[in-house]
Scaffold this motif. Structure first.
Motif, short mmCIF file in Angstrom:
data_model
loop_
_atom_site.label_atom_id
_atom_site.label_comp_id
_atom_site.label_asym_id
_atom_site.label_seq_id
_atom_site.Cartn_x
_atom_site.Cartn_y
_atom_site.Cartn_z
N PHE A 773 0.81 -1.16 -0.01
CA PHE A 773 -0.06 0.10 -0.17
C PHE A 773 0.84 1.13 0.07
O PHE A 773 2.04 1.31 0.66
N VAL A 774 0.46 2.32 -0.63
CA VAL A 774 1.25 3.42 -0.53
C VAL A 774 0.28 4.51 0.13
O VAL A 774 -0.78 4.60 0.12
N LEU A 775 1.10 5.05 1.41
CA LEU A 775 0.24 5.96 2.32
C LEU A 775 1.16 7.13 2.74
O LEU A 775 2.51 6.97 2.65
N ASP A 776 0.68 7.96 3.28
CA ASP A 776 1.45 9.21 3.67
C ASP A 776 2.32 8.99 4.96
O ASP A 776 2.06 7.90 5.74
N ASP A 777 3.49 9.53 5.30
CA ASP A 777 4.39 9.23 6.20
C ASP A 777 3.51 9.60 7.69
O ASP A 777 4.11 9.07 8.63
N SER A 778 2.61 10.22 7.40
CA SER A 778 2.13 10.82 8.89
C SER A 778 0.92 9.87 9.33
O SER A 778 0.49 9.59 10.43
N THR A 779 0.68 8.62 8.59
CA THR A 779 -0.31 7.54 8.79
C THR A 779 0.54 6.62 9.42
O THR A 779 1.44 6.06 8.81
N PRO A 780 0.29 6.13 10.73
CA PRO A 780 1.32 5.01 11.31
C PRO A 780 1.02 3.68 10.51
O PRO A 780 -0.17 3.32 10.30
N ALA A 781 2.21 2.99 10.36
CA ALA A 781 2.02 1.54 9.79
C ALA A 781 1.21 0.62 10.81
O ALA A 781 0.49 -0.19 10.35
N GLY A 782 1.18 1.07 12.21
CA GLY A 782 0.76 0.33 13.18
C GLY A 782 -0.84 0.41 12.80
O GLY A 782 -1.70 -0.79 12.95
N GLU A 783 -1.47 1.37 12.19
CA GLU A 783 -2.60 1.44 12.17
C GLU A 783 -3.27 0.51 10.76
O GLU A 783 -4.36 -0.05 10.80
N LEU A 784 -2.38 0.81 9.85
CA LEU A 784 -2.65 -0.08 8.56
C LEU A 784 -2.76 -1.50 9.16
O LEU A 784 -3.36 -2.52 8.61
N GLU A 785 -1.44 -1.78 9.84
CA GLU A 785 -1.57 -3.34 10.19
C GLU A 785 -2.67 -3.64 10.98
O GLU A 785 -3.13 -4.79 10.95
N ARG A 786 -3.57 -2.75 11.94
CA ARG A 786 -4.52 -3.07 12.71
C ARG A 786 -5.54 -3.50 11.92
O ARG A 786 -6.26 -4.52 11.94
N ALA A 787 -5.80 -2.62 10.85
CA ALA A 787 -6.92 -2.53 9.94
C ALA A 787 -6.81 -4.11 9.10
O ALA A 787 -7.72 -4.93 8.95
N LEU A 788 -5.56 -4.39 8.88
CA LEU A 788 -5.28 -5.82 7.96
C LEU A 788 -5.44 -7.11 8.86
O LEU A 788 -6.48 -7.86 8.56
N VAL A 789 -5.11 -6.76 10.34
CA VAL A 789 -5.45 -7.79 11.04
C VAL A 789 -7.01 -8.21 11.20
O VAL A 789 -7.37 -9.19 11.11
N GLU A 790 -7.46 -7.12 11.35
CA GLU A 790 -9.08 -7.06 11.67
C GLU A 790 -9.84 -7.84 10.47
O GLU A 790 -10.71 -8.50 10.56
#
Lengths: 856, 353
Positions: A773-790
């Motif tokens: 995924f391409v995303l802004d530096d200000s969006t934490p990877a941790g949030e992306l990961e949480r969304a994926l896990v869910e």
């Protein structure tokens, strides 16, 4: 307390020869076993056999020398010996000590034949100081004056006789004893002798001074009165007149020296001798210098001044508190009859009434002061004297008169030894005694003694142990209790036979420390000897446990050691400046009485101490290190009241090769994994994801390379790097990155652990999908990961970040994150359709919930 | 001899020549590749032997049997040689591969290696384990204490002379209650007693503070371990036995203990306990001032006043307490001459233990 063996032996027949090493050692062991710990044993040789008595035959000048003279002496051989001498205090006919060639003096000086100004000196005539028999070095120790070079000698004087033999001084042993605060009675030779005599079953007697009194009654010559009875319970005044300025006899002088005091003159020496022997301090005043010829005792007015014997002007009655304000305090003063201060009670006398060469009349003050009052005065003045040390712990209130008598007796003996006329001790005593204490009685249960000690002593046995140290049953006159005789006859002890029996024990006046039954039980144990109480091995009924916190600490330590970190221990007392440099903004818990300003507050963080340790290692070229510490940190209590807030922190400082925030996160993950923490329930929050402002636990951290560890609503700790500015402020290279992890162990202990039940491992093949995924530096990877896990749900075995990619055709300020998700079911092989569906769900979840796009 | 198809049956001599020449070539094969080619040339379908075998069909039975036997023998011989050579070449190939793998293991540069626990921690954990083995629990308490817990509840009321023995660091809290850095681990005794669950067997290791200048033997910040046992009928004899037990667990059974009277306001009777000097084994040396004994700590029967102030009836319960320095055991055990090294955190020191 320095205790000469010869002095002890005068009070109880110890029969220990100073030269008998075995016996000397055994006596030391007995003292130890009594709780009178021998810290050192000093052997004191007898005066050299080569120092003998000689009579001065002739004194002649040496041409060209005005400081030395040649003296002919007779040492009983009939032949004159020529010695050169610098002293002038002697005359023809005087008997003086002659150190012959080869004699060794105390201090190691060996006498040799010498030539001075062309005159051969065949020996040396000695002063008291040179012989270790006094502090007088101004002149020779004159032992007798016969007035002529020939003719009869006084009794006991024989020319050529060894000095030691003449003075009755043999070799001696000094025991240096550490006296515990509860044993004021043993701040005296007599107290030590009493204990020894009791243990060795020897007779013991206090000195019974014999004095002769004559002249006018003391009450006509002087007066004493107490105006502060709570401070001074008893004051006894003794008047002695007709005193000549004399040195103390060699025996007295030598004992004072051995006990660690300097002989000064017969009056002061007698007072000191009595204090050492009986434990009762006293103070002699020059009666003629005493205004109104009397003493009064009162409290000092605020700010009153007194110059003490040591020449220091003391300001009394007031004291600066810790806060800097002056508060009024109770300093007890000894004053003359006009109210002029002449001494700080129980601590030190004043300079104005000091005994001097012109003193002919003395008023001796023997008093009982309040231990608290003396103790506080001494502490405030920073003046702990031999006297104050004794008053502070409590003197024997019944020993005042004996001490006064002994002082007078010693003065008389000093005069007799010098051939001077005896001083006149006035009949009648000046005595003010406003506060009397009755004898204290303690009921002692025989059963309790045995229950506490694990012994089976009978009432009679107990009495025989403590009677010799003064714990007697006054009613029975010190005899054994009724019923004991039978047991003695039977010759055996029956455990518990004496249960129920109660002894009424009188506490001796010199044991102010003894208050209750248990204190007497200690005396029983002490006199029995601790080594004679049988050892028993009691078992705890419990299974021992190290407990939660300790277990946590142990696992943390081992996990971190496994990561190559060494455990450090830094001081909890720190330099506030260093804390501020390390970024601490709030207040620190400060010490009220620091020793130095660099150690004046309690640490609020582990970081400054560990950075200092890092600097130490860098300074010693110890390479790149990783350090950790578990320790308490302190902050002011919430609301400002109560005990300081105290927490236990773990700090991990990572300065190994290549270490940075990444290593710190790695260390945290290893810790979380090793401790079995439920990582899914711990958030690593940064920037906008923070629930509030940065808390103090993140103090000193890199502003853009730090994150908080949050479980539920609690901040567990912080992870990231040390602020380069902080590194610079602590003289560490700011160009190096230093990883930092700090965790509150209390919070960590409360953090949920992973469930104990295990998830079954699938036997079916798994399928991987890779998503970028391409995303802004200000969006934490941790949030992306949480969304994926869910979105991936329970079929996802794991979701793993493969890496981040920046640059290339990606816009600035964005990055691409690649994840690999492994799917697996426990009951079947997933179909391609199922995996495709899951993949879509993941992409859907991420792109709708976050400002992120699937990369081509 | 070539590998062309032989149309005429051979004679015995020809077979013999073939076998001899084959043996020579097999022995000269340099590697497995060459050997594989040779094998197919000598024994494959297009080999002379194969051709000869085919030509035997037209011969009389006796002659055919005889030549067939000779051919088989020759073939077996060649195949055996090939196999033998194959083993040798494989061995050579492995040897040369291994030789290429050769590695000097002493040439490996040192890595960072694992970290070490602080020596004080090591001793502390060992002590904890000993007491856990004896059925004690591990307890702890705050380092910033109130005067009540550090002194008053321990039978040291205000102005008690013992308060001045241990010069304390007081805290500038501006509070009504005075707080200080605990001068001993003994306040934990009171906190444990106040819990009100008896019997009680516990040890409390921890950091303590005295207002002392640091020197080779003293630090203002150091570590102690406190032990307490309260139960029905606990005696002084139990105390002496317990000390004996844990001392031999720490120092070994050759180390003896002795108790002598001492003074602590919170115990009565009080005892200092000493252990056989480890340096001289009790013979007497400089370390033990010729006594053969080293003072380890303080102990005694808990003073009734301490039990009472924590709400425990001293007539029903009795107990003992003991305490000693952890750092001191570390310095004794490791021959550390200057205790200040414990606080320096020099990895050259830390990594040794």
């Amino acid at each position: 307390m320095r205790v000469p063996l010869s002095w002890l032996s005068e009070l109880t027949p110890l029969s220990v020869d100073a030269g008998d090493r075995q016996a000397v050692r055994e006596l030391g062991a007995t003292l130890d076993s009594l709780g009178l710990v021998v810290e050192a044993v000093e052997r004191v040789p007898a005066p050299s056999d080569e120092v003998v008595l000689a009579r001065v035959l002739e004194i002649a000048p040496i041409p060209g020398a005005d400081r030395i003279r040649q003296v002919l002496v007779d040492e009983g051989t009939g032949e004159a010996r020529r010695v050169v001498c610098g002293a002038t205090n002697f005359a023809v006919g005087d008997v003086v000590p002659l150190a012959k060639v080869g004699a060794e003096l105390p201090g190691g000086m060996v006498i040799r034949r010498r030539e001075m100004r062309g005159v051969a000196s065949d020996g040396m005539l000695c002063s008291a100081r040179e012989l270790g028999l006094g502090s007088d070095s101004a002149g020779l120790l004159v032992l007798a004056s016969t007035g002529a070079a020939e003719g009869p000698l006084p009794g006991g004087v024989e020319l050529g006789m060894r000095l030691g033999e003449h003075l009755g001084l043999g070799s001696d042993v000094v025991y240096d004893i550490a006296v515990e605060p509860n044993r004021p009675d043993c701040l005296s030779i007599a107290g030590v002798a009493r204990d020894l005599a009791a243990r060795r079953r020897l007779p013991f007697e206090l000195p019974s001074p014999r004095i002769e009194r004559r002249g006018p009654d003391a009450r006509e010559l002087a007066s004493v009165s107490i105006l502060a009875p709570e401070g001074c319970h008893h004051l006894l005044g003794r008047v002695v007149r007709g005193i000549e300025p004399l040195p103390s006899p060699p025996l007295v002088a030598r004992r004072l020296l051995l006990a660690g005091m300097r002989p000064i003159g017969s009056v002061v020496d007698a007072s000191n001798y009595v204090m050492l022997e009986l434990g009762q301090p006293s103070h002699p005043y020059d009666l003629d210098a005493l205004g109104g010829r009397g003493l009064t005792v009162r409290y000092a007015a605020a700010g009153e001044r007194l110059v003490t014997l040591d020449g220091v002007e003391r300001r009394l009655g007031v004291h600066k508190s810790a806060g800097g304000e002056e508060v009024e305090v109770e300093d007890l003063l000894i004053c003359d009859s006009h109210g002029v201060p002449v001494g700080l009670a129980g601590v030190m006398g004043g300079a104005s009434t000091e005994i001097g060469r012109h003193t002919s009349s003395v008023l001796l003050e023997v008093a009982e002061f309040s231990p608290l009052v003396v103790g506080r005065s001494a502490k405030r003045q920073g003046l702990r004297t031999e006297a104050s040390a004794r008053f502070e712990r409590g003197i024997d209130p019944e020993g005042l008169e004996r001490a006064a008598d002994r002082f007078c007796e010693l003065l008389a003996q000093a005069a007799a030894a010098a051939g001077a006329s005896p001083p006149e001790v006035a009949p009648g005593d000046l005595d003010d005694h406003p506060l009397r204490q009755g004898r204290r009685m303690v009921p002692l249960r025989v059963g309790r003694v045995n229950a506490l000690l694990g012994t089976s002593l009978t009432a009679g046995e107990i009495q025989r142990l403590i009677e010799p140290i003064g714990f007697t049953e006054p009613a029975s006159g010190g005899k054994g209790a009724a019923g004991d005789a039978g047991e003695e006859g039977g010759g055996h002890r029956r455990p518990g036979a004496a249960a129920g029996e109660v002894l009424e024990v009188g506490v001796p006046s010199y044991r102010p420390d003894v208050g209750g039954e248990v204190d007497v039980i200690e005396e029983v144990a002490r006199m029995l000897g601790y080594e004679r109480i049988g050892r028993t091995h009691r078992r705890s009924p419990f299974v021992g446990t190290i407990g939660e916190r300790n277990g946590l600490q142990r696992r943390v330590r081992r996990l971190l050691a496994g990561l190559g970190a060494h455990e450090a221990w830094t001081s909890s007392i720190v330099d506030p400046t260093l804390h501020r440099r390390a970024g601490h903004l709030g207040e620190l818990v400060e010490l009220a009485n620091p020793m130095v300003s660099e150690e004046s507050a309690l640490r609020a963080h582990l970081l400054p101490g560990l950075l200092a340790a890092l600097r130490h290692n860098a300074a010693h070229r110890n390479g790149e290190v990783r350090l950790f510490e578990i320790g308490h940190v302190f902050s002011s209590p919430a609301g400002g009241e109560g005990r300081p807030d105290e927490r236990e922190h773990l700090g991990v400082l990572l300065s190994g090769p290549g270490d940075d925030a990444v290593s710190a996160v790695g260390a945290w993950r290893a810790l979380a994994e090793g401790l079995g923490l439920d990582e899914a329930r711990i958030r690593l929050a940064q920037g906008s994801a923070l629930p509030g402002p940065w808390p103090p636990i993140s103090t000193g951290m890199h502003p853009t390379r730090r994150g908080l560890l949050i479980a539920g609503n609690e901040v567990l700790g912080a992870v990231g790097e040390v602020d380069p500015e902080v590194l610079e402020a602590l003289s560490l290279p700011a160009s190096r990155r230093v990883g930092w992890l700090v965790v509150d162990l209390g919070e960590l202990e409360a953090t949920p652990r992973r469930t104990r039940s295990v998830r079954p491992v699938s036997r079916f093949p798994s399928s991987d999908i890779d998503l970028s995924f391409v995303l802004d530096d200000s969006t934490p990877a941790g949030e992306l990961e949480r969304a994926l896990v869910e979105a991936a749900g329970p079929l996802a075995e794991r979701v793993r970040l493969l890496g981040a990619f920046r640059g290339g055709d990606l816009p600035r300020g964005t990055r691409s994150l690649a994840y690999r998700i492994r799917f697996c079911a426990t009951d079947r092989t997933l179909t391609d359709a199922e995996v495709r569906e899951l993949r879509s769900a993941c992409i859907e979840a991420v792109t709708t919930r976050l400002p992120a796009a699937l990369r081509g | 001899m070539t590998s062309t198809e032989a149309e005429d049956p051979p004679v015995a001599e020809t077979i013999e020549r073939f076998a001899a020449a084959a043996a020579k070539r097999v022995a000269q094969a340099r590697d497995l590749e060459e050997l594989d080619a040779l094998q197919s040339e000598l024994t494959g379908r297009r080999s002379p032997v194969a051709g000869w075998k085919r030509s035997l069909g037209g011969l009389a039975d006796a002659e055919r049997r005889e030549l067939g036997r000779l051919l088989n023998e020759a073939l077996e011989r060649v195949e055996a040689l090939l196999a033998e050579r194959r083993v040798a070449l494989r061995r050579e190939a492995r040897a040369s591969r291994l030789d290429g793998d050769r590695m000097d293991l002493t040439e490996v540069p040192p890595g960072a290696g694992p970290g070490h626990l602080h020596v004080v921690t090591q001793v502390r954990e060992e002590l904890e384990d000993i007491f856990v083995g004896m059925g004690y629990e591990i307890a702890d308490g705050p380092e910033a204490e109130s005067e009540w817990y550090n002194f008053t509840a321990l039978n040291m009321p205000r102005d008690h002379p013992a308060r001045s023995i241990q010069d304390s660091f007081y805290l500038a809290t501006g509070d009504r209650e005075t707080y200080l850095l605990r001068t001993q681990t003994s306040p934990v005794q009171v906190r444990l007693l106040e819990r009100g669950s008896l019997p009680l067997y516990a040890v409390a290791p921890g950091r303590v503070y005295r207002r002392d200048t640091a020197d080779a033997r003293h630090l203002p910040v150091f570590h102690q371990i406190e032990g307490i046992a309260v139960d029905h009928g606990v005696t002084f004899g139990d105390l002496a036995g317990t000390i004996e037990t844990f001392v031999s667990a720490i120092f070994g059974s050759a180390t003896a203990t002795r108790l002598r009277p001492g003074y602590f306001p919170f115990t009565e009777p009080s005892a200092e306990f000493e252990v056989t000097c480890a340096i001289c084994g009790g013979e007497g040396c400089r370390t033990c001032s010729q006594t053969g004994w080293i003072e380890l700590g303080g102990s005694g029967m808990i003073h009734p006043a301490v039990l009472e102030s924590a709400g425990v009836d001293p007539e029903e319960w009795t107990g003992f307490a003991f305490g000693f320095g952890i750092d001191r055991i570390a310095t004794m055990r490791h021959g550390i001459e200057d205790i200040r090294v414990l606080l320096e955190n020099d990895v050259r020191f830390l990594a040794q233990l």
